[in-house]
Scaffold this motif. Structure first.
Motif, PDB file in Angstrom:
ATOM      1  N   ASP A  74     -14.528  -0.859   6.494  1.00 25.44           N
ATOM      2  CA  ASP A  74     -13.487   0.171   6.581  1.00 25.44           C
ATOM      3  C   ASP A  74     -12.300  -0.125   5.668  1.00 25.44           C
ATOM      4  OD1 ASP A  74     -14.880   1.653   8.475  1.00 25.44           O
ATOM      5  OD2 ASP A  74     -14.111   0.432  10.131  1.00 25.44           O
ATOM      6  N   ARG A  75     -12.414  -1.157   4.843  1.00 25.35           N
ATOM      7  CA  ARG A  75     -11.290  -1.548   3.987  1.00 25.35           C
ATOM      8  C   ARG A  75     -11.471  -0.994   2.575  1.00 25.35           C
ATOM      9  NH1 ARG A  75      -9.685  -7.722   4.889  1.00 25.35           N
ATOM     10  NH2 ARG A  75      -7.669  -6.844   4.287  1.00 25.35           N
ATOM     11  N   GLN A  76     -10.375  -0.910   1.846  1.00 23.69           N
ATOM     12  CA  GLN A  76     -10.366  -0.432   0.471  1.00 23.69           C
ATOM     13  C   GLN A  76      -9.505  -1.368  -0.362  1.00 23.69           C
ATOM     14  OE1 GLN A  76     -11.477   3.442  -0.609  1.00 23.69           O
ATOM     15  NE2 GLN A  76     -12.935   2.234   0.589  1.00 23.69           N
ATOM     16  N   VAL A  77      -9.841  -1.485  -1.635  1.00 26.57           N
ATOM     17  CA  VAL A  77      -9.015  -2.246  -2.571  1.00 26.57           C
ATOM     18  C   VAL A  77      -8.011  -1.295  -3.215  1.00 26.57           C
ATOM     19  CG1 VAL A  77      -8.982  -3.639  -4.679  1.00 26.57           C
ATOM     20  CG2 VAL A  77     -10.861  -3.888  -3.055  1.00 26.57           C
ATOM     21  N   GLU A  78      -6.772  -1.740  -3.304  1.00 22.12           N
ATOM     22  CA  GLU A  78      -5.732  -0.973  -3.989  1.00 22.12           C
ATOM     23  C   GLU A  78      -5.143  -1.820  -5.109  1.00 22.12           C
ATOM     24  OE1 GLU A  78      -2.761   0.359  -1.259  1.00 22.12           O
ATOM     25  OE2 GLU A  78      -4.170   1.509  -0.023  1.00 22.12           O
ATOM     26  N   LEU A  79      -4.873  -1.189  -6.245  1.00 23.67           N
ATOM     27  CA  LEU A  79      -4.260  -1.870  -7.389  1.00 23.67           C
ATOM     28  C   LEU A  79      -2.784  -1.520  -7.502  1.00 23.67           C
ATOM     29  CD1 LEU A  79      -6.765  -1.511 -10.369  1.00 23.67           C
ATOM     30  CD2 LEU A  79      -6.101  -3.630  -9.253  1.00 23.67           C
ATOM     31  N   LYS A  80      -1.967  -2.518  -7.780  1.00 21.83           N
ATOM     32  CA  LYS A  80      -0.573  -2.299  -8.164  1.00 21.83           C
ATOM     33  C   LYS A  80      -0.410  -2.898  -9.555  1.00 21.83           C
ATOM     34  CE  LYS A  80       1.765  -2.148  -3.673  1.00 21.83           C
ATOM     35  NZ  LYS A  80       2.890  -2.694  -2.859  1.00 21.83           N
ATOM     36  N   VAL A  81      -0.237  -2.058 -10.567  1.00 18.96           N
ATOM     37  CA  VAL A  81      -0.234  -2.501 -11.960  1.00 18.96           C
ATOM     38  C   VAL A  81       1.185  -2.544 -12.509  1.00 18.96           C
ATOM     39  CG1 VAL A  81      -1.090  -2.033 -14.281  1.00 18.96           C
ATOM     40  CG2 VAL A  81      -2.535  -1.536 -12.303  1.00 18.96           C
ATOM     41  N   LYS A  82       1.519  -3.643 -13.174  1.00 18.78           N
ATOM     42  CA  LYS A  82       2.798  -3.774 -13.875  1.00 18.78           C
ATOM     43  C   LYS A  82       2.544  -4.159 -15.332  1.00 18.78           C
ATOM     44  CE  LYS A  82       5.778  -5.202  -9.987  1.00 18.78           C
ATOM     45  NZ  LYS A  82       6.879  -4.226 -10.169  1.00 18.78           N
ATOM     46  N   ASP A  83       3.313  -3.566 -16.236  1.00 20.24           N
ATOM     47  CA  ASP A  83       3.231  -3.868 -17.667  1.00 20.24           C
ATOM     48  C   ASP A  83       4.169  -5.032 -17.983  1.00 20.24           C
ATOM     49  OD1 ASP A  83       3.064  -3.879 -20.425  1.00 20.24           O
ATOM     50  OD2 ASP A  83       4.156  -1.991 -20.701  1.00 20.24           O
ATOM     51  N   ASN A  84       3.621  -6.108 -18.552  1.00 20.97           N
ATOM     52  CA  ASN A  84       4.486  -7.228 -18.949  1.00 20.97           C
ATOM     53  C   ASN A  84       4.952  -7.128 -20.396  1.00 20.97           C
ATOM     54  OD1 ASN A  84       2.401  -8.297 -20.628  1.00 20.97           O
ATOM     55  ND2 ASN A  84       1.542  -9.437 -18.901  1.00 20.97           N
TER      56      ASN A  84
END
Length: 394
Positions: A74-84
């Motif tokens: 029941d879980r999902q992967v979520e991405l949090k993207v930052k530009d360096n």
């Protein structure tokens, strides 16, 4: 129906419902539906933006596939993207932000060697498990590895130097020149090649470093080729390697070109095709998996990934498999770590990551408490540029 029967039926229904609710609440383990949040610190602008964007595409595709597969329950992967912005200071700030974000389970860093090396202390201070996709061995060696939260997925300089030297020896090369990036990984390559060349009795005729920001490498290439060595080894990022190959062609260099794994990039060589025709590249088999018969489940998975990426983006980037493997490692480790539902347990995830083993898209991966650089030497193979793209060497 009698009033007695109606009351009895209603009471029985209430009892069954109560029993069912009690069983769900107290007799069964609660299902974890919390997201697995992965922070991504990538070079989406600046001089290394091409590879950073390839990583982003790969991360997004892998997350989409994993979430659709049902493998996480029941879980999902979520991405949090930052530009360096290809800047080490900005990257370190991003890592600090991810470390302070209690929802972030782990972090994936892009291909910037300086960014990853400089972030090691912050990663360990924040105790956020991080997989770097950059190649420098200093990423893991500088952390001491034991109790470290830093991991690496990319070919190691020594393994690449071993494979290159073996191919140079097989081809009868007696003298070679080297163009290398003036960073940790480039210097590691120089030292590793020196050691291997001594064993193989290959003369290192000349060496020139280039900064990662250099967009004109004509002068150092001309210097390296004027003595007419048997081979020119390019140990630089892909764009610089292509510039160097073009400069060598213009200098009428007749020797062989050899490229380290860091010089990999797009499968199709585009405008650089003529300058690198018949060049040799050490890289992972996934880059050319369409040339390989899928005789094992791992090879079948690599071919499926190659086709999915190519269908989505119209081409293939060799580094994409490292990003996808990093997502898989984190997701697998999170499931194995268990822990309290809805609670991020970074220490537990770190402990599982450092004993992870899998036949990944990039090749065999083995982590140990003493070695956080997981890509095995067997993952590397020899490719050759033919007809405008990379092919598996015959």
């Amino acid at each position: 129906m009698s009033p007695f029967r109606s009351v009895t039926t209603a009471a029985l229904a209430s009892a069954v419902l109560a029993t069912t609710l009690t069983g769900c609440q107290f007799g069964e383990e609660p299902q974890d539906t919390s997201p697995i949040v992965i922070g991504a610190d990538l070079e989406l602008s600046g001089p290394q933006a091409a590879v950073g964007k390839a990583y982003q595409r790969a991360l997004e595709l892998k997350v989409e596939q994993l979430n659709a597969s049902g493998a996480l329950g029941d879980r999902q992967v979520e991405l949090k993207v930052k530009d360096n912005r290809s800047d080490a200071a900005e990257s370190q700030r991003n890592i600090g932000d991810f470390g302070n974000d209690a929802s972030v389970t782990a972090v994936i860093m892009g291909g910037c060697n300086e960014c990853a090396v400089n972030a090691v202390r912050t990663i360990n201070d924040k105790q956020v498990p991080t997989i770097a996709l950059a190649a420098s061995g200093a990423i893991t060696s500088s952390s001491g590895q034991q109790d470290s939260y830093v991991f690496k997925l990319a070919p190691n300089a020594k393994d690449s130097a071993d494979a290159l030297t073996a191919e140079l020896t097989r081809r009868g090369v007696k003298e070679a020149a080297l163009l290398h990036s003036d960073d940790d990984y480039g210097r590691e390559g120089l030292n590793a090649l020196k050691d291997e060349f001594v064993k193989a009795k290959i003369k290192l005729a000349a060496v020139r470093p280039v900064k990662s920001t250099d967009t004109d490498v004509t002068a150092p290439v001309e210097t390296l080729t004027e003595e007419k060595p048997d081979a020119l080894v390019l140990w630089t990022p892909s764009e610089q390697a292509m510039l160097a190959a073009t400069a060598a062609q213009k200098a009428k260099f007749k020797g062989a070109l050899f490229l380290d794994a860091a010089a990999a990039g797009e499968l199709f060589l585009g405008t650089s095709a003529r300058s690198v025709e018949q060049a040799t590249l050490v890289f992972t088999q996934t880059m050319v998996i369409d040339d390989v018969i899928a005789t094992t489940p791992a090879k079948a998975a690599r071919r499926q990934w190659f086709r999915a990426y190519t269908a989505r983006f119209g081409g293939y980037n060799g580094f994409s498999s490292f990003a996808a493997d990093a997502v898989q490692l984190i997701a697998d480790a999170e499931l194995r770590a268990g822990g309290e539902p809805g609670r991020v347990d970074r220490e537990g995830l770190r402990d599982v990551l450092e004993t992870s083993q899998m036949d990944g898209l990039s090749g065999p991966i083995r982590m140990t408490p003493d070695n956080h650089s997981g890509l095995m030497p067997q993952a590397l193979t020899t490719l050759v540029a033919q007809g405008g793209r990379w092919r598996l060497a015959g």
